[in-house]
Design a protein around this motif. Structure first.
Motif, PDB file in Angstrom:
ATOM      1  N   GLU A 115      32.062  23.306  96.572  1.00  0.00           N
ATOM      2  CA  GLU A 115      31.064  22.451  97.212  1.00  0.00           C
ATOM      3  C   GLU A 115      29.762  22.442  96.407  1.00  0.00           C
ATOM      4  O   GLU A 115      29.173  21.396  96.154  1.00  0.00           O
ATOM      5  N   LEU A 116      29.315  23.637  96.009  1.00  0.00           N
ATOM      6  CA  LEU A 116      28.043  23.722  95.278  1.00  0.00           C
ATOM      7  C   LEU A 116      28.110  23.001  93.942  1.00  0.00           C
ATOM      8  O   LEU A 116      27.176  22.310  93.540  1.00  0.00           O
ATOM      9  N   LEU A 140      23.887  26.128 113.657  1.00  0.00           N
ATOM     10  CA  LEU A 140      22.796  26.171 112.682  1.00  0.00           C
ATOM     11  C   LEU A 140      22.337  24.790 112.262  1.00  0.00           C
ATOM     12  O   LEU A 140      21.145  24.538 112.127  1.00  0.00           O
ATOM     13  N   MET A 156      28.078  27.249 111.897  1.00  0.00           N
ATOM     14  CA  MET A 156      27.471  26.135 111.176  1.00  0.00           C
ATOM     15  C   MET A 156      27.124  24.979 112.117  1.00  0.00           C
ATOM     16  O   MET A 156      26.157  24.257 111.896  1.00  0.00           O
ATOM     17  N   ASN A 178      31.637  24.206 105.471  1.00  0.00           N
ATOM     18  CA  ASN A 178      31.327  23.684 104.136  1.00  0.00           C
ATOM     19  C   ASN A 178      32.468  23.922 103.151  1.00  0.00           C
ATOM     20  O   ASN A 178      32.663  23.154 102.218  1.00  0.00           O
ATOM     21  N   ILE A 180      20.902  26.948 103.715  1.00  0.00           N
ATOM     22  CA  ILE A 180      22.258  27.204 104.222  1.00  0.00           C
ATOM     23  C   ILE A 180      23.252  27.339 103.065  1.00  0.00           C
ATOM     24  O   ILE A 180      24.077  28.250 103.040  1.00  0.00           O
ATOM     25  N   ARG A 181      23.112  26.446 102.069  1.00  0.00           N
ATOM     26  CA  ARG A 181      23.994  26.559 100.904  1.00  0.00           C
ATOM     27  C   ARG A 181      23.819  27.930 100.235  1.00  0.00           C
ATOM     28  O   ARG A 181      24.781  28.582  99.841  1.00  0.00           O
ATOM     29  N   LEU A 227      18.449  22.685 103.995  1.00  0.00           N
ATOM     30  CA  LEU A 227      19.833  22.483 103.549  1.00  0.00           C
ATOM     31  C   LEU A 227      20.216  23.502 102.490  1.00  0.00           C
ATOM     32  O   LEU A 227      21.255  24.158 102.563  1.00  0.00           O
ATOM     33  N   LEU A 270      25.504  30.616 102.264  1.00  0.00           N
ATOM     34  CA  LEU A 270      26.964  30.554 102.123  1.00  0.00           C
ATOM     35  C   LEU A 270      27.383  31.145 100.776  1.00  0.00           C
ATOM     36  O   LEU A 270      28.366  31.882 100.680  1.00  0.00           O
ATOM     37  N   GLU A 308      24.506  15.665 105.541  1.00  0.00           N
ATOM     38  CA  GLU A 308      23.798  15.970 104.296  1.00  0.00           C
ATOM     39  C   GLU A 308      24.620  16.838 103.345  1.00  0.00           C
ATOM     40  O   GLU A 308      24.469  16.747 102.132  1.00  0.00           O
ATOM     41  N   PHE A 309      25.458  17.704 103.885  1.00  0.00           N
ATOM     42  CA  PHE A 309      26.298  18.514 102.997  1.00  0.00           C
ATOM     43  C   PHE A 309      27.469  17.697 102.462  1.00  0.00           C
ATOM     44  O   PHE A 309      27.883  17.835 101.322  1.00  0.00           O
TER      45      PHE A 309
END
Lengths: 79, 658
Positions: free
Chosen positions: B47-48, B246, B243, B253, A43-44, A40, A47, B84-85
Motif C-alpha cells: 500500500e505504501l 480511527l 481502522m 489497509n 495512520i500509515r 492520514l 501501520l 483517502e487511503f
C-alpha cells in the motif's frame, strides 16, 4: 528491544516517510513539526511501524500518541 | 495455504531491493515516462509503495507530461466511508493495467448529494468512471431480525436507491458506473442461524448482491465484486474494526493493493485490455517431467498421482478458458515431433492438438516464439499471457516483451492454477455466445509458424541474470546427481553413454579421466548441477566421452563456459587437442551441430551416423561468458582447489590448477 534499538529502527521509517535526518528524530518531536505528518500519514506511519516491529497498537494508542518519545516507550514495552 | 498469494499479489514479481531508492529518484526526476511508471507498477507493491508511486503519477499528470502509451482515465470514487487511503492505491494500480489514472477527490459521506445534484463536484469533474464504493452501512439494508416484510422492504428500498443513482448518473454525466457488491460484516448475528432468519446481514447482503448483479447485467455499467474478494481472503482479513473507528475506513489497509488491482482489472477488461490468448509452456507446466528426456511414458499427468494431477489441472483450466473464448497456444523448448506426440498419443492428456491455435516447439528463445504467435493470430502482445514454470524464461519474456502478462508461479505445481486465476489476467466484463465460439474461430490447427529475427538482445538479458557457474571435478558429493543426469539426459547429450554411480566412483580415482560437474546459480534460483562432461586422455589429447546438459538452462551459454574451462584445464595439463563424437539418437537432434558451433572441425563420419570432431587446444577461442565462473578443479593426488571469478562480460579466462 531497548531504547537505542527502537530509535535505530525508527530512524529508517521516519526517513522513508518524511525524509527526516537521524538527528531530527528526537523524543520531543510531534506531528505538527513535521511536514507531511497529517492524520492520514499518521495512520500509515502507525501501520508501517506495526509491521516493522511486529507489534499491534490499539486504536486508542494510535489516536492519542503525543510525541515520538511516547511512541518509543510503547515500542520498548512491547518488543 | 495462505492468503499471502492474494494480499501480496504474488503473481507479480517481488519489488527489487532498491525500490525505495527508485521512488526517491522518481521524486527528483522532472519528467516521468509512462513506460517507467508502468514498469514500477508491475511489481507486487505494498500500500505504501503504491501511495508513493501515485504521488509521482499525480505530479506527472499535473505537469502535463506525455505518459503514452498509458491511456488517461478519470475516476471518481464515491463512498460512505473514507477513501483517502484507497484513492492513491487505485491510481498507482491503474498504471499496471495501462492507465494514467487520476482520482477525483469526493467529499466523504456525501453519496446521495454528490450523485443526485447535477451541479455536484463529481459531475463538474466530468469523470470517465464513477466507482460507487458503498459498504453495508451505505445502503438502507438493515432490518429487524425475523421480520420478513421489513427485510424485503429494506432490500427493495436499497435497489430503488440504486436505480435512482443509475438514472441520475446517466442523466448528468457521460460516466460509466462501477458498482461494488457489499461485503457482509465478519461478525454474525446468531451464527449458523443467520442464513435462516430474515433481516440478518448475511441474508440481506446476499440478496442485495445478487439483485445488484442482475440489475447491472445488460447495462453499460460495471460490477466490482468486492464481496467475492473478501470471501477469498476471509472476512476477518477484510474488516479492521480499529481502522473503522480511527478513520472510518471500510477495509483493512492491507487489502487495498488487492482491492485496487480488481478495480484495475475490471477497467482494463472494460477497455478491451484483458488477455485473450494463453501461451503454455509444456515441460513441468502442462505435465510433470521433461518429455525429451523422460519420454512419452515418463511424463506425469495421470489421475491418482498428486503431481500429475496438479499439471492436469493446468490443462483442465486451459480448456475452461478456451471455452470462454481464450485462444490457446504453445511455446516450448522441445523437439516439435516429440512434443506433439504427447498431444496425439498420451492417454492422460486433456489438451489435444486441435485445441491449440499455434504450436511452437523449437529451441529458439521464447520471446521470439511469442512474437510469432502474436503475429500469426493477429492479437497484440498486450493480449497475451504466458505460463511457464521456469523463472528464467519468465524473466526473459518479461524483459523482452514487457506488455505480455507473465504471472510468477510458486514452486508447488498444485498452486499453478490458483495463481494464474488469482492474477486476473482473463478478467471479463461481458460474456456472450460469440465468446464461446471464439477459440474455434482461430482455426485451431496447432500450426507452426516461421520465426522472424530474434526479437531481443539475449546478451543483455544473460548479463542481467547474475549467473554463477561452478565447475568441479567429480566427487563424492556430486556422485548421485552425476549418475542421475547421465541416466536421464537424452536431448542435450552428445553420446548418450550411460554410467552407473559405481562407474562414476571409479572415474573419480582414474588419472586418465577428467570428469567435470557444472552447477549454475542465477538471480532467480539455484539450478543445482546442470551439466556433466567426461574427457578421457589419450596421450596428449582428450576425447570427450560424454557432454550433456539439462535443457532447463538451454540458451544460457553454459556450453561456452564449459569449453572455456576445458581449454584452460587442458592447456595447463599439457593437452594439445580435443576430439569428440556426436552419436545421433532419436532424441538428441538438437546438439547435432554442437561441436561445429563451438569451432571444432569435422574429421569423419562413421557408418552409424556418428560424426567425429577435433580442435587444437590453442585454436579454441576465448569464450564470452555472461557470468562468473568459479573453478574448483583439483587434480587427484594433489588436492588443491582454486577459485576465481569475474563478474563482467569480458571473456572469462579461468585460472586452473596444475
Amino acid at each position: 528491544m531497548n531504547e537505542t534499538q527502537v530509535y535505530t529502527k525508527l530512524y529508517d521509517v521516519f526517513d522513508e516517510f518524511f525524509g527526516l535526518e537521524q538527528s531530527e528524530v528526537v523524543p520531543e518531536l510531534t506531528a505538527d513539526q513535521v511536514d507531511g505528518w497529517d492524520s492520514l500519514n499518521h495512520i500509515r506511519l502507525m501501520l508501517k511501524i506495526q509491521s516493522e516491529f511486529g507489534v499491534k497498537f490499539s486504536s486508542g494508542q494510535i489516536s492519542s500518541l503525543q510525541n515520538v518519545g511516547e511512541l518509543a516507550n510503547i515500542l520498548v514495552a512491547k518488543t | 495455504m495462505s492468503t499471502s498469494l492474494y494480499l501480496d499479489l504474488e503473481w507479480l514479481p517481488k519489488p527489487p531491493a532498491d525500490i525505495s531508492a527508485r521512488f526517491k529518484a522518481l521524486r527528483a526526476q522532472s519528467a516521468q515516462s509512462g513506460a517507467e511508471l508502468r514498469h514500477l507498477a508491475g511489481f507486487g507493491l505494498s500500500e505504501l509503495q503504491l501511495t508513493r508511486l501515485a504521488s509521482a503519477l499525480d505530479r506527472a499528470i499535473e505537469t502535463g507530461a506525455d505518459l503514452s502509451p498509458l491511456a488517461p482515465l478519470k475516476v471518481a470514487v464515491v463512498s460512505n466511508t473514507t477513501t483517502e487511503f484507497l484513492n492513491p492505491v487505485i491510481a498507482a494500480t491503474g498504471l499496471r493495467h495501462g492507465f494514467a489514472l487520476s482520482v477525483v477527490p469526493v467529499p466523504f459521506g456525501q453519496v446521495m448529494q454528490e450523485l443526485l445534484d447535477p451541479a455536484s463536484s463529481v459531475y463538474a469533474a466530468d469523470p470517465d468512471v464513477i466507482l460507487l464504493a458503498l459498504d453495508h452501512r451505505g445502503w438502507p439494508l438493515a432490518a429487524a431480525h425475523g421480520d420478513a416484510k421489513e427485510a424485503e422492504a429494506a432490500l427493495t428500498g436499497s435497489l430503488a436507491q440504486l436505480d435512482t443513482i443509475i438514472a441520475s448518473v446517466e442523466q448528468n454525466s457521460r460516466a460509466v458506473l462501477m458498482v461494488q457488491t457489499v461485503v457482509r460484516p465478519a461478525d454474525t448475528d446468531f451464527g449458523s442461524l443467520d442464513l435462516a432468519v430474515p433481516g440478518t446481514w448475511r441474508r440481506q447482503v446476499g440478496a442485495f448482491n445478487q439483485a445488484l448483479a442482475d440489475r447491472l447485467a445488460g447495462t453499460p455499467h460495471l460490477l466490482l465484486d468486492v464481496a467475492g474478494i473478501a470471501e477469498t481472503i476471509g472476512l476477518a482479513n477484510w474488516h479492521d474494526p480499529g481502522m473503522w473507528h480511527l478513520a472510518r475506513v471500510s477495509c483493512a489497509n492491507r487489502v487495498l493493493p488487492l482491492y485496487a488491482d480488481h478495480v484495475g482489472r475490471v477497467l482494463a477488461a472494460w477497455k478491451g485490455k484483458a488477455r485473450r490468448c494463453l501461451i503454455l509452456d509444456l515441460d513441468n507446466t502442462v505435465w510433470s517431467g521433461v518429455i525429451g528426456d523422460d519420454g512419452l511414458d515418463g511424463i506425469r499427468l495421470a489421475e491418482g498421482d498428486a503431481v500429475g494431477e496438479a499439471h492436469r489441472d493446468v490443462q483442465d483450466r486451459a480448456l475452461q478458458l478456451r471455452a470462454r473464448g481464450v485462444v490457446l497456444a504453445v511455446s516450448s523448448k522441445n523437439d516439435d515431433a516429440v512434443a506433439r506426440a504427447a498431444f496425439r498419443d498420451h492417454p492422460d492428456m486433456l489438451l489435444r492438438e486441435d485445441h491449440i491455435a499455434v504450436f511452437q516447439a523449437n529451441w529458439r528463445d521464447k520471446a521470439t516464439n511469442i512474437t510469432a504467435i502474436s503475429d500469426e493470430i493477429s492479437l497484440g502482445l498486450d493480449a497475451m499471457a504466458f505460463l511457464d514454470d521456469n523463472p528464467a524464461e519468465r524473466g526473459l519474456v518479461r524483459e523482452a516483451l514487457p506488455t505480455v502478462a507473465v504471472p510468477e508461479l510458486p514452486d508447488d505445481p498444485a498452486l499453478y492454477v490458483r495463481t494464474l486465476i488469482a492474477s486476473g489476467v482473463f478478467e471479463a466484463t461481458t460474456f456472450s455466445e460469440e465468446d464461446r465460439r471464439r477459440a474455434d474461430d482461430y482455426q485451431s490447427n496447432a500450426k507452426r509458424v516461421a520465426l522472424q529475427a530474434s526479437v531481443t538482445n539475449i546478451d543483455d538479458y544473460l548479463r542481467s541474470l547474475d549467473m554463477v557457474f561452478t565447475m568441479r571435478r567429480f566427487d563424492a558429493t556430486g556422485r548421485a546427481r552425476i549418475a542421475q543426469l547421465i541416466s536421464k539426459s537424452n536431448q542435450f547429450n552428445l553420446t548418450t553413454r550411460r554410467y552407473s554411480e559405481a562407474d562414476i566412483t571409479r572415474m573419480e580415482a582414474d588419472p586418465t579421466i577428467f570428469g567435470m560437474q557444472v552447477r549454475l546459480k542465477d538471480r532467480f534460483a539455484d539450478n543445482g548441477m546442470i551439466s556433466v562432461v567426461i574427457c578421457r586422455s589419450e596421450g596428449a589429447e582428450w576425447d570427450i566421452d560424454t557432454w550433456l546438459m539439462s535443457c532447463r538452462v538451454l540458451g544460457r551459454g553454459v556450453e561456452r563456459a564449459v569449453l572455456q574451462v576445458l581449454k584452460d584445464v587442458a592447456g595447463k595439463s599439457g593437452i594439445k587437442a580435443i576430439t569428440a563424437s556426436y552419436i545421433p539418437t532419436a532424441r538428441n537432434q538438437m546438439v547435432a551441430a554442437h561441436y561445429e558451433g563451438l569451432g571444432f572441425e569435422q574429421t569423419g563420419t562413421l557408418p552409424d551416423g556418428t560424426t567425429r570432431w577435433r580442435i587444437a587446444v590453442a585454436d579454441i577461442p576465448e569464450q564470452v561468458v555472461h557470468g562468473e565462473v568459479t573453478v574448483e578443479v583439483d587434480t587427484p593426488g594433489r588436492r588443491q582447489s582454486e577459485q576465481a571469478g569475474r563478474s563482467n562480460t569480458d571473456a572469462v579466462s579461468v585460472p586452473s590448477v596444475t
